[in-house]
Design a protein around this motif. Structure first.
Motif, PDB file in Angstrom:
ATOM      1  N   SER A 173     -13.406  -6.509  -4.212  1.00 25.39           N
ATOM      2  CA  SER A 173     -12.287  -6.040  -4.050  1.00 25.39           C
ATOM      3  C   SER A 173     -11.778  -5.402  -2.784  1.00 25.39           C
ATOM      4  O   SER A 173     -12.628  -4.913  -2.105  1.00 25.39           O
ATOM      5  CB  SER A 173     -11.884  -5.063  -5.331  1.00 25.39           C
ATOM      6  OG  SER A 173     -10.682  -4.498  -4.921  1.00 25.39           O
ATOM      7  N   TRP A 226       0.143  -0.195  -7.791  1.00 25.48           N
ATOM      8  CA  TRP A 226      -0.229  -0.104  -6.301  1.00 25.48           C
ATOM      9  C   TRP A 226      -1.200  -1.160  -5.686  1.00 25.48           C
ATOM     10  O   TRP A 226      -1.081  -1.583  -4.650  1.00 25.48           O
ATOM     11  CB  TRP A 226      -0.594   1.235  -5.837  1.00 25.48           C
ATOM     12  CG  TRP A 226       0.529   2.103  -6.280  1.00 25.48           C
ATOM     13  CD1 TRP A 226       0.349   3.119  -7.242  1.00 25.48           C
ATOM     14  CD2 TRP A 226       1.508   2.584  -5.331  1.00 25.48           C
ATOM     15  NE1 TRP A 226       1.605   3.773  -7.202  1.00 25.48           N
ATOM     16  CE2 TRP A 226       2.359   3.661  -6.049  1.00 25.48           C
ATOM     17  CE3 TRP A 226       2.147   2.242  -4.169  1.00 25.48           C
ATOM     18  CZ2 TRP A 226       3.493   4.151  -5.391  1.00 25.48           C
ATOM     19  CZ3 TRP A 226       3.243   2.542  -3.766  1.00 25.48           C
ATOM     20  CH2 TRP A 226       4.114   3.560  -4.594  1.00 25.48           C
ATOM     21  N   HIS A 227      -1.926  -1.376  -6.409  1.00 31.27           N
ATOM     22  CA  HIS A 227      -3.006  -2.533  -5.924  1.00 31.27           C
ATOM     23  C   HIS A 227      -3.439  -3.595  -6.889  1.00 31.27           C
ATOM     24  O   HIS A 227      -3.432  -3.395  -8.315  1.00 31.27           O
ATOM     25  CB  HIS A 227      -4.357  -1.923  -5.746  1.00 31.27           C
ATOM     26  CG  HIS A 227      -5.668  -2.744  -5.607  1.00 31.27           C
ATOM     27  ND1 HIS A 227      -5.974  -3.598  -4.742  1.00 31.27           N
ATOM     28  CD2 HIS A 227      -6.663  -3.150  -6.387  1.00 31.27           C
ATOM     29  CE1 HIS A 227      -6.872  -4.235  -4.733  1.00 31.27           C
ATOM     30  NE2 HIS A 227      -7.247  -3.975  -6.196  1.00 31.27           N
ATOM     31  N   VAL A 252      -9.684  -2.921  -2.452  1.00 31.83           N
ATOM     32  CA  VAL A 252      -9.107  -1.864  -2.826  1.00 31.83           C
ATOM     33  C   VAL A 252      -9.359  -0.505  -1.636  1.00 31.83           C
ATOM     34  O   VAL A 252      -8.403   0.296  -1.250  1.00 31.83           O
ATOM     35  CB  VAL A 252      -9.542  -1.163  -4.055  1.00 31.83           C
ATOM     36  CG1 VAL A 252     -11.088  -0.956  -4.212  1.00 31.83           C
ATOM     37  CG2 VAL A 252      -8.582  -0.001  -4.502  1.00 31.83           C
ATOM     38  N   PHE A 255      -5.698  -7.147  -7.475  1.00 33.61           N
ATOM     39  CA  PHE A 255      -6.601  -7.980  -6.915  1.00 33.61           C
ATOM     40  C   PHE A 255      -7.092  -9.035  -8.157  1.00 33.61           C
ATOM     41  O   PHE A 255      -7.788  -8.690  -9.060  1.00 33.61           O
ATOM     42  CB  PHE A 255      -7.891  -7.223  -6.475  1.00 33.61           C
ATOM     43  CG  PHE A 255      -8.994  -8.132  -6.025  1.00 33.61           C
ATOM     44  CD1 PHE A 255      -8.758  -9.331  -5.080  1.00 33.61           C
ATOM     45  CD2 PHE A 255     -10.404  -8.239  -6.720  1.00 33.61           C
ATOM     46  CE1 PHE A 255      -9.986 -10.069  -4.823  1.00 33.61           C
ATOM     47  CE2 PHE A 255     -11.510  -9.091  -6.156  1.00 33.61           C
ATOM     48  CZ  PHE A 255     -11.230 -10.032  -5.194  1.00 33.61           C
ATOM     49  N   ARG A 273       1.037  -1.135  -0.027  1.00 36.48           N
ATOM     50  CA  ARG A 273      -0.024  -0.096   0.201  1.00 36.48           C
ATOM     51  C   ARG A 273       0.811   1.221  -0.064  1.00 36.48           C
ATOM     52  O   ARG A 273       1.982   1.425   0.475  1.00 36.48           O
ATOM     53  CB  ARG A 273      -0.910  -0.150   1.223  1.00 36.48           C
ATOM     54  CG  ARG A 273      -1.854  -0.952   1.280  1.00 36.48           C
ATOM     55  CD  ARG A 273      -2.891  -0.693   0.317  1.00 36.48           C
ATOM     56  NE  ARG A 273      -4.019  -1.779   0.473  1.00 36.48           N
ATOM     57  CZ  ARG A 273      -5.142  -1.957  -0.492  1.00 36.48           C
ATOM     58  NH1 ARG A 273      -5.294  -0.969  -1.226  1.00 36.48           N
ATOM     59  NH2 ARG A 273      -6.266  -2.813  -0.240  1.00 36.48           N
TER      60      ARG A 273
END
Length: 444
Positions: free
Chosen positions: A261, A242-243, A263, A245, A177
């Motif tokens: 998700s 950065w993310h 997020v 899924f 993160r």
């Protein structure tokens, strides 16, 4: 009485003698027969073993493959220059060497050992090169046999251990993160590009699953008629992801994936740093992502204007669609860099496919960190060299360890999905972009 006892004793002795004689005779006859049967059965088993196809052993001269690899790329005077190393290994030599050193020191599989004949096993360079070639070119496992001198099953094992080692050693640092420092940099870049409070773009990508089990094909097939697995990702201006899924079935669209998700989990749980920014004189404290039109109208999403009317709306649509392409560029670079995530997945196990995708994203971020200044489309030196005069800030004193409860979480969730705040923020961004770039449009 004595005579009777004597007769009984003689009868017992006669019976014992008769019984022993009978048993010995029976045992000898049956033992011979049993032994003969065992010999016959054993001979049949030996014939069966001889008829079986023996495992083929190929002497590949793995030491020769290691010497060739070393002379081609890693010696003081390598055969191939740096540009060809970068092309075939998808990264610069120092970065690849650092990965090999970490794996060989901390992962048992990649340590070079000697067998019972004092013969060295495959070197860490051979194993890591085999894995990176399969990931980079998306070829079959036996495609590297002729050059690196290792078999198909060994190559597949190298790939599996390589991706697990990458996730274990580098996952926490390169698929994390955003820290407060990262957020501050992303906010500054977003404001420089005309979108204060923007920290990236979000979208979904589909990876075809060629060997999807037949019982699951209906769940994973949509549109193209081929089963796919969905990746949801957030990317920034420098293509850092950065993310990520990964795992929802291909029948889900972006909205359905968003509902599953994580997020926004950090924001809902109160573990994300507090962000404040100003747009057109209004204060906001929720960062947002740029998206396409399918995403819902939440305070954390800003879409383009489908049919813009007037110069302000047209200018906003042009800038939003241009900046939102960051995530599309990240997907394109990821697939071009590691063709295994572009070609249909050949693995049967979904968990292994997920590890491959996660490892490729981590490697992608490592390459981005190593080469960030080489291909970013944003010149960030204009605001990094001077003082920070923007309106976007990260509150470093904000506590992220506060205990959460259901009421607080529902309140944050409501703020994230606030349509009224979305409309107000979008209107302020339209005015802000016009005030920032509208004069350029008038001059044109």
């Amino acid at each position: 009485m004595a005579s009777s006892s004597h007769n009984t004793s003689e009868g017992v002795d006669d019976f014992d003698q008769y019984f022993d004689q009978y048993c010995n005779q029976y045992f000898d006859q049956n033992f011979d027969q049993t032994f003969e049967d065992m010999c016959i059965n054993h001979g049949d088993q030996e014939d069966t073993r001889k008829k079986r196809k023996k495992r083929v052993y190929i002497e590949r001269n793995r030491e020769e493959g290691n010497v060739r690899l070393w002379n081609d790329y890693f010696s003081e005077t390598p055969t191939y220059p740096q540009n060809l190393f970068r092309r075939r290994f998808r990264m610069n030599k120092p970065l690849f060497t650092r990965i090999v050193d970490r794996l060989s020191n901390e992962v048992e599989f990649f340590r070079q050992k000697n067998d019972a004949l004092r013969r060295s096993s495959l070197s860490p360079l051979q194993k890591c090169t085999a894995a990176i070639r399969v990931l980079a070119y998306g070829t079959a496992a036996d495609a590297v046999d002729e050059y690196l001198r290792l078999g198909e099953t060994t190559t597949r094992s190298c790939v599996e251990h390589f991706v697990e080692g990458i996730i274990y050693l580098f996952g926490d640092g390169y698929l994390r993160r955003p820290t407060p420092a990262d957020l501050q940099r992303l906010l500054q870049v977003g404001e420089f590009r005309g979108f204060p409070g923007m920290i990236g773009s979000i979208d979904c990508m589909h990876w075809e699953w060629k060997n999807c089990p037949t019982a699951w094909k209906g769940q994973y097939t949509r549109g193209s008629g081929k089963p796919t697995i969905v990746l949801e990702a957030v990317a920034s201006y420098d293509l850092w992801i950065w993310h990520a899924f990964f795992g929802p079935p291909g029948t889900l669209n972006d909205i359905n994936v968003l509902e599953r998700s994580p997020v926004f989990d950090d924001i809902i749980k109160g573990q994300a740093p507090q962000v404040t920014f100003s747009v057109n004189g209004s204060e906001y404290n929720l960062a947002y992502y740029l998206t396409d039109g399918i995403y819902p109208k939440w305070a954390t999403f800003i879409q383009s204007i489908p049919m813009p009317q007037g110069p302000k709306a047209v200018l906003f649509a042009q800038h939003q669609e241009a900046v939102r392409k960051d995530v599309e560029r990240a997907f394109g670079v990821l697939q071009a860099r590691f063709a295994i995530v572009k070609n249909p997945a050949l693995f049967w196990d979904k968990a292994k496919i997920g590890k491959i995708m996660r490892a490729c994203i981590i490697l992608h971020n490592m390459i981005v960190e190593d080469e960030r200044n080489g291909y970013t489309l944003v010149n960030v030196s204009e605001f990094q060299a001077g003082e920070d005069t923007g309106s976007s800030h990260v509150d470093l004193d904000y506590s992220t360890d506060m205990p959460t409860n259901i009421a607080n979480m529902l309140g944050v969730r409501t703020r994230i999905r606030d349509r009224q705040m979305h409309q107000q923020l979008k209107a302020d961004l339209v005015e802000h972009l016009w005030s920032k770039f509208g004069h350029d449009e008038d001059n044109n």
